[in-house]
Design an enzyme around this catalytic site. Structure first.
Site, PDB file in Angstrom:
ATOM      1  N   ARG A  74       0.827  -1.197   0.000  1.00 58.85           N
ATOM      2  CA  ARG A  74       0.000   0.000   0.000  1.00 58.85           C
ATOM      3  C   ARG A  74       0.866   1.253   0.000  1.00 58.85           C
ATOM      4  O   ARG A  74       2.078   1.171   0.217  1.00 58.85           O
ATOM      5  CB  ARG A  74      -0.971  -0.010   1.199  1.00 58.85           C
ATOM      6  CG  ARG A  74      -0.256  -0.260   2.538  1.00 58.85           C
ATOM      7  CD  ARG A  74      -0.828   0.503   3.665  1.00 58.85           C
ATOM      8  NE  ARG A  74      -0.807   1.905   3.421  1.00 58.85           N
ATOM      9  CZ  ARG A  74       0.269   2.688   3.558  1.00 58.85           C
ATOM     10  NH1 ARG A  74       1.423   2.181   3.941  1.00 58.85           N
ATOM     11  NH2 ARG A  74       0.196   3.979   3.335  1.00 58.85           N
TER      12      ARG A  74
ATOM     13  N   ALA B 254       1.013   4.982  -2.416  1.00 58.59           N
ATOM     14  CA  ALA B 254       1.079   5.157  -3.875  1.00 58.59           C
ATOM     15  C   ALA B 254       2.444   4.812  -4.482  1.00 58.59           C
ATOM     16  O   ALA B 254       2.517   4.191  -5.544  1.00 58.59           O
ATOM     17  CB  ALA B 254       0.703   6.597  -4.214  1.00 58.59           C
ATOM     18  N   GLY B 255       3.515   5.209  -3.824  1.00 54.84           N
ATOM     19  CA  GLY B 255       4.851   4.941  -4.361  1.00 54.84           C
ATOM     20  C   GLY B 255       5.152   3.452  -4.353  1.00 54.84           C
ATOM     21  O   GLY B 255       5.622   2.888  -5.347  1.00 54.84           O
TER      22      GLY B 255
ATOM     23  N   CYS C  11      -1.870   9.783   7.772  1.00 55.76           N
ATOM     24  CA  CYS C  11      -1.655   8.542   7.027  1.00 55.76           C
ATOM     25  C   CYS C  11      -0.188   8.143   7.073  1.00 55.76           C
ATOM     26  O   CYS C  11       0.562   8.583   7.965  1.00 55.76           O
ATOM     27  CB  CYS C  11      -2.137   8.639   5.588  1.00 55.76           C
ATOM     28  SG  CYS C  11      -2.320   6.997   4.825  1.00 55.76           S
TER      29      CYS C  11
ATOM     30  N   LYS D 293      -5.249  10.218   1.392  1.00 55.38           N
ATOM     31  CA  LYS D 293      -6.037   9.434   2.351  1.00 55.38           C
ATOM     32  C   LYS D 293      -7.224  10.214   2.899  1.00 55.38           C
ATOM     33  O   LYS D 293      -7.104  11.404   3.198  1.00 55.38           O
ATOM     34  CB  LYS D 293      -5.086   8.993   3.483  1.00 55.38           C
ATOM     35  CG  LYS D 293      -5.685   8.202   4.605  1.00 55.38           C
ATOM     36  CD  LYS D 293      -6.457   6.981   4.168  1.00 55.38           C
ATOM     37  CE  LYS D 293      -5.683   6.030   3.304  1.00 55.38           C
ATOM     38  NZ  LYS D 293      -6.540   4.975   2.707  1.00 55.38           N
TER      39      LYS D 293
ATOM     40  N   ASP E 198      -1.799  10.656  -3.442  1.00 59.14           N
ATOM     41  CA  ASP E 198      -2.067   9.559  -4.378  1.00 59.14           C
ATOM     42  C   ASP E 198      -2.214  10.105  -5.783  1.00 59.14           C
ATOM     43  O   ASP E 198      -1.976   9.407  -6.765  1.00 59.14           O
ATOM     44  CB  ASP E 198      -3.316   8.787  -3.966  1.00 59.14           C
ATOM     45  CG  ASP E 198      -3.017   7.935  -2.748  1.00 59.14           C
ATOM     46  OD1 ASP E 198      -3.091   8.464  -1.622  1.00 59.14           O
ATOM     47  OD2 ASP E 198      -2.656   6.765  -2.940  1.00 59.14           O
TER      48      ASP E 198
HETATM   49  C1  RUB Z   1      -1.919   5.777   1.357  1.00 63.38           C
HETATM   50  C2  RUB Z   1      -1.932   7.256   1.266  1.00 63.38           C
HETATM   51  C3  RUB Z   1      -0.585   7.939   1.224  1.00 63.38           C
HETATM   52  C4  RUB Z   1      -0.228   8.190  -0.253  1.00 63.38           C
HETATM   53  C5  RUB Z   1       1.200   8.684  -0.405  1.00 63.38           C
HETATM   54  O1  RUB Z   1      -3.207   5.218   1.267  1.00 63.38           O
HETATM   55  O2  RUB Z   1      -2.948   7.904   1.137  1.00 63.38           O
HETATM   56  O3  RUB Z   1      -0.644   9.175   1.887  1.00 63.38           O
HETATM   57  O4  RUB Z   1      -0.365   6.990  -0.987  1.00 63.38           O
HETATM   58  O5  RUB Z   1       2.076   7.700   0.072  1.00 63.38           O
HETATM   59  P1  RUB Z   1      -3.373   3.612   1.356  1.00 63.38           P
HETATM   60  P2  RUB Z   1       3.581   7.578  -0.472  1.00 63.38           P
HETATM   61  O6  RUB Z   1      -2.793   3.188   2.660  1.00 63.38           O
HETATM   62  O7  RUB Z   1      -4.869   3.407   1.261  1.00 63.38           O
HETATM   63  O8  RUB Z   1      -2.649   3.026   0.169  1.00 63.38           O
HETATM   64  O9  RUB Z   1       4.217   8.920  -0.229  1.00 63.38           O
HETATM   65  O10 RUB Z   1       4.172   6.487   0.365  1.00 63.38           O
HETATM   66  O11 RUB Z   1       3.517   7.233  -1.926  1.00 63.38           O
END
Ligand code: RUB
Length: 320
Positions: free
Chosen positions: A16, A18-19, A125, A205, A194
């Site tokens: 989980r 986005a990255g 989040c 989130k 995301d």
């Molecule tokens: C995760 C979420 C994160 C973004 C960015 O949601 O909303 O804030 O994805 O994360 P979920 P990153 O847990 O439902 O996937 O900076 O790690 O890409």
């Protein structure tokens, strides 16, 4: 990992954020290309497109997923043979994996400039990009306190607490609904994304937009940490980012819900923060105000308006 296994893990949120989702999908595509035996190039391309479709069908909101998949699939465009196509997927995919990790690191360095010694920072989040900024500032020796939210219903706040605690950063854990109560003590909010739309709105989130609203009211700086591949080219044409709705059972247990026949439970897991509540978006290419989001889409993702209209065959002339 096999494409089906990766897709299942993304759906179940074992993978989980986005990255991480984008990187896992690219790794799965590289693995798929390596094991895919096809008699000719069209069948190879078809096999890759089917794998991509399975990965795309997992979760609809994080734009990093289609952006990364598009990048890998278009690597096959110039290939003349199956061997060349397989090599192109591997090479483009590995470049993405490297640059994605570097992007998070660079965002941390840039974002840390926006944290001042003695700051109290709030994060919502579990975003590796947002945490990279906080961790980089901590490594630079800046004294900080962090407020981290619980993040109902998935409790991603726990993951954030572990990262902050491992780094030795003093952290306060609060429920999502306590954000406004504490906002007057917060100097800066850092969240991930995301998706970022062409007009600078940020999809993240569920609850992020409430945090932004409270920050706006308290005149607290609201900063988004987002790699360039979180920006959504298709929003140029007004396309909306789909907000994922997950199983209501994540919010209220099915046993409890069965006792409440007149109750409908909703579980949208992302929301949209308007650009007006965002002070800065930190990307690996530098920090921008949300109004400049289109420049990222044009200059770093390579989608000029002209290219867009050509690709999607939009011809408004016949509409006049
Ligand atoms: C995760 C979420 C994160 C973004 C960015 O949601 O909303 O804030 O994805 O994360 P979920 P990153 O847990 O439902 O996937 O900076 O790690 O890409």
């Amino acid at each position: 990992m096999h494409v089906t296994e990766t897709a299942e893990k993304i759906k179940r949120m074992e993978i989980r954020g986005a990255g991480r989702i984008a990187r896992a999908a690219v790794e799965a595509l590289i693995g798929h290309a390596a094991g895919l035996s096809a008699p000719d190039l069209p069948s190879f391309r078809k096999g890759m497109e089917e794998a991509a479709a399975a990965l795309l069908a997992t979760r609809p909101t994080a734009v990093s997923l289609p952006n990364a998949i598009h990048l890998v699939l278009t690597a096959m465009e110039d290939a003349g043979t199956v061997v060349e196509a397989r090599e192109a997927v591997k090479s483009r995919g590995e470049t993405f994996l490297r640059s994605s990790a570097e992007a998070v690191h660079r965002i941390g360095e840039i974002g840390a400039h926006h944290i001042v010694d003695g700051d109290t920072v709030l994060t919502h989040c579990n975003s590796e990009a947002a945490l990279a900024c906080i961790l980089a500032a901590h490594r630079q020796g800046k004294e900080m306190k962090v407020f981290a939210t619980e993040v109902r219903p998935g409790n991603q706040g726990l993951l954030t607490l572990r990262v902050l605690s491992d780094a030795g950063i003093p952290t306060h854990y609060i429920v999502d609904s306590a954000v406004r109560h504490f906002m007057s003590r917060i100097d800066r909010v850092f969240v991930g994304a995301d998706a970022v739309t062409v007009n600078g709105a940020v999809v993240n989130k569920i609850g992020t937009s409430q945090v932004a609203l409270a920050a706006h009211e308290a005149r607290t700086t609201f900063i988004v940490a987002a790699e360039t591949y979180k920006f959504a080219p298709r929003t140029i044409l007004g396309e909306l980012i789909e907000i994922e709705e997950r199983d209501p059972g994540e919010v209220l247990s099915p046993t409890e819900a069965a006792r409440l026949p007149h109750v409908r439970v909703h579980n949208p897991v992302f929301d949209v923060t308007p650009a007006a509540y965002v002070d800065l978006i930190v990307t690996e290419e530098g920090a921008i105000p949300p109004a400049l989001a289109y420049l990222i889409i044009r200059d770093y993702l390579g989608w000029s308006l002209k290219e867009f209209h050509k690709t999607f065959l939009i011809d408004h002339r016949d509409q006049v």
